[in-house]
Design a protein around this motif. Structure first.
Motif, PDB file in Angstrom:
ATOM      1  N   LEU A 179      65.612  16.469   9.717  1.00 48.17           N
ATOM      2  CA  LEU A 179      65.319  15.189   9.074  1.00 48.17           C
ATOM      3  C   LEU A 179      63.842  15.069   8.689  1.00 48.17           C
ATOM      4  N   ALA A 180      62.949  15.548   9.554  1.00 50.31           N
ATOM      5  CA  ALA A 180      61.512  15.466   9.248  1.00 50.31           C
ATOM      6  C   ALA A 180      61.161  16.298   8.018  1.00 50.31           C
ATOM      7  N   SER A 181      61.736  17.495   7.914  1.00 54.84           N
ATOM      8  CA  SER A 181      61.444  18.319   6.739  1.00 54.84           C
ATOM      9  C   SER A 181      62.083  17.734   5.478  1.00 54.84           C
ATOM     10  N   ALA A 182      63.219  17.060   5.616  1.00 57.96           N
ATOM     11  CA  ALA A 182      63.856  16.421   4.456  1.00 57.96           C
ATOM     12  C   ALA A 182      62.979  15.296   3.928  1.00 57.96           C
ATOM     13  N   TYR A 183      62.438  14.459   4.839  1.00 55.04           N
ATOM     14  CA  TYR A 183      61.549  13.392   4.387  1.00 55.04           C
ATOM     15  C   TYR A 183      60.228  13.951   3.876  1.00 55.04           C
ATOM     16  N   GLY A 184      59.764  15.059   4.454  1.00 53.53           N
ATOM     17  CA  GLY A 184      58.563  15.712   3.932  1.00 53.53           C
ATOM     18  C   GLY A 184      58.772  16.198   2.514  1.00 53.53           C
TER      19      GLY A 184
ATOM     20  N   LEU B 289      60.911  14.919   0.372  1.00 54.02           N
ATOM     21  CA  LEU B 289      60.983  13.739  -0.496  1.00 54.02           C
ATOM     22  C   LEU B 289      59.589  13.186  -0.789  1.00 54.02           C
ATOM     23  N   LEU B 290      58.699  13.221   0.205  1.00 53.17           N
ATOM     24  CA  LEU B 290      57.328  12.750  -0.028  1.00 53.17           C
ATOM     25  C   LEU B 290      56.598  13.640  -1.028  1.00 53.17           C
ATOM     26  N   ARG B 291      56.966  14.904  -1.091  1.00 55.23           N
ATOM     27  CA  ARG B 291      56.366  15.817  -2.072  1.00 55.23           C
ATOM     28  C   ARG B 291      57.120  15.789  -3.402  1.00 55.23           C
TER      29      ARG B 291
ATOM     30  N   GLY C  71      66.410  18.420  -1.536  1.00 56.32           N
ATOM     31  CA  GLY C  71      66.990  19.670  -1.054  1.00 56.32           C
ATOM     32  C   GLY C  71      66.273  20.255   0.142  1.00 56.32           C
ATOM     33  N   ALA C  72      65.118  19.727   0.517  1.00 52.78           N
ATOM     34  CA  ALA C  72      64.418  20.235   1.698  1.00 52.78           C
ATOM     35  C   ALA C  72      65.240  19.891   2.936  1.00 52.78           C
ATOM     36  N   GLY C  73      65.373  20.841   3.846  1.00 55.60           N
ATOM     37  CA  GLY C  73      66.139  20.639   5.067  1.00 55.60           C
ATOM     38  C   GLY C  73      67.609  20.947   4.921  1.00 55.60           C
ATOM     39  N   LEU C  74      68.050  21.316   3.716  1.00 57.74           N
ATOM     40  CA  LEU C  74      69.446  21.670   3.494  1.00 57.74           C
ATOM     41  C   LEU C  74      69.585  23.190   3.461  1.00 57.74           C
ATOM     42  N   THR C  75      70.816  23.652   3.567  1.00 58.72           N
ATOM     43  CA  THR C  75      71.045  25.087   3.420  1.00 58.72           C
ATOM     44  C   THR C  75      70.730  25.495   1.988  1.00 58.72           C
ATOM     45  N   ASP C  76      70.421  26.764   1.781  1.00 56.97           N
ATOM     46  CA  ASP C  76      70.024  27.241   0.449  1.00 56.97           C
ATOM     47  C   ASP C  76      71.136  27.082  -0.574  1.00 56.97           C
ATOM     48  N   VAL C  77      72.382  27.277  -0.158  1.00 60.49           N
ATOM     49  CA  VAL C  77      73.510  27.172  -1.094  1.00 60.49           C
ATOM     50  C   VAL C  77      73.638  25.730  -1.598  1.00 60.49           C
ATOM     51  N   VAL C  78      73.553  24.766  -0.698  1.00 60.25           N
ATOM     52  CA  VAL C  78      73.697  23.357  -1.089  1.00 60.25           C
ATOM     53  C   VAL C  78      72.482  22.915  -1.900  1.00 60.25           C
TER      54      VAL C  78
ATOM     55  N   PRO D 142      71.195  18.994  -8.755  1.00 58.17           N
ATOM     56  CA  PRO D 142      70.539  18.949 -10.067  1.00 58.17           C
ATOM     57  C   PRO D 142      69.015  18.891  -9.902  1.00 58.17           C
ATOM     58  N   GLY D 143      68.298  18.857 -11.004  1.00 54.28           N
ATOM     59  CA  GLY D 143      66.838  18.826 -10.971  1.00 54.28           C
ATOM     60  C   GLY D 143      66.301  17.585 -10.271  1.00 54.28           C
ATOM     61  N   ASN D 144      65.039  17.672  -9.855  1.00 59.01           N
ATOM     62  CA  ASN D 144      64.428  16.569  -9.111  1.00 59.01           C
ATOM     63  C   ASN D 144      64.356  15.275  -9.917  1.00 59.01           C
ATOM     64  N   ALA D 145      64.134  15.368 -11.237  1.00 59.73           N
ATOM     65  CA  ALA D 145      64.060  14.159 -12.069  1.00 59.73           C
ATOM     66  C   ALA D 145      65.393  13.418 -12.058  1.00 59.73           C
ATOM     67  N   VAL D 146      66.483  14.162 -12.193  1.00 57.74           N
ATOM     68  CA  VAL D 146      67.822  13.547 -12.163  1.00 57.74           C
ATOM     69  C   VAL D 146      68.076  12.936 -10.791  1.00 57.74           C
ATOM     70  N   MET D 147      67.688  13.638  -9.742  1.00 60.89           N
ATOM     71  CA  MET D 147      67.906  13.131  -8.390  1.00 60.89           C
ATOM     72  C   MET D 147      67.102  11.855  -8.140  1.00 60.89           C
TER      73      MET D 147
END
Length: 160
Positions: free
Chosen positions: A59-64, A66-68, A72-79, A84-89
């Protein structure tokens, strides 16, 4: 049990005060605001890869991430690769935030009305009762409405 004690128990207001309700609303709003981007990421991951994309244990790496500005941070590589791209997300996250915060406000307003924050639910003020029933009928029935204050006594001092 005395009459005074039972009156106090009857008219005790157990509803939360406006301040308590506001603090609770702010805490829930902050929680919804923080969790919505991860929920959007999870739903988009579910739509693209077939499994809900939640950063279990990361969870900490996922929020890190998002702050950057990266999803997709903190998820498996396949997922993460299936997102989609960060702009769409970010557009989806903003739409999700608007919907989630709007729903939170609607639920909070509904709860305030149901719970009756800072109100004595079901009890009219003296002014409201006078407007609804009329002052003369209220005065005629004062002994029935407030027997503790306007009890009628007979000549022997006994209540009738």
């Amino acid at each position: 049990m005395s009459m005074e004690r039972s009156r106090r128990a009857r008219f005790a207001n157990t509803a939360p005060s406006t301040g308590e309700f506001a603090i609770g609303f702010v805490l829930v709003g902050v929680f919804v605001f923080l969790i919505t981007p991860l929920a959007v990421q999870g739903l988009v991951g579910w739509a693209t890869s077939g499994s809900f994309a939640w950063p279990n244990g990361h969870l900490a790496s996922a929020y890190g991430g998002l702050l950057r500005g990266r999803f997709g941070a903190g998820l498996t590589d396949v997922v993460a690769a299936g997102l989609p791209g960060n702009a769409v997300m970010w557009v989806l996250a903003v739409i999700g935030e608007v919907l989630a915060i709007g729903a939170t406000v609607v639920v909070a307003m509904w709860m305030r009305d149901v719970i009756g924050a800072n109100s004595r639910h079901g009890l009219a003020t003296a002014t409201q009762a006078a407007e609804a029933l009329g002052l003369t009928p209220l005065r005629k029935r004062a002994d029935q409405i407030r027997p503790d204050l306007y009890a009628r006594t007979n000549r022997n001092g006994l209540l009738r």
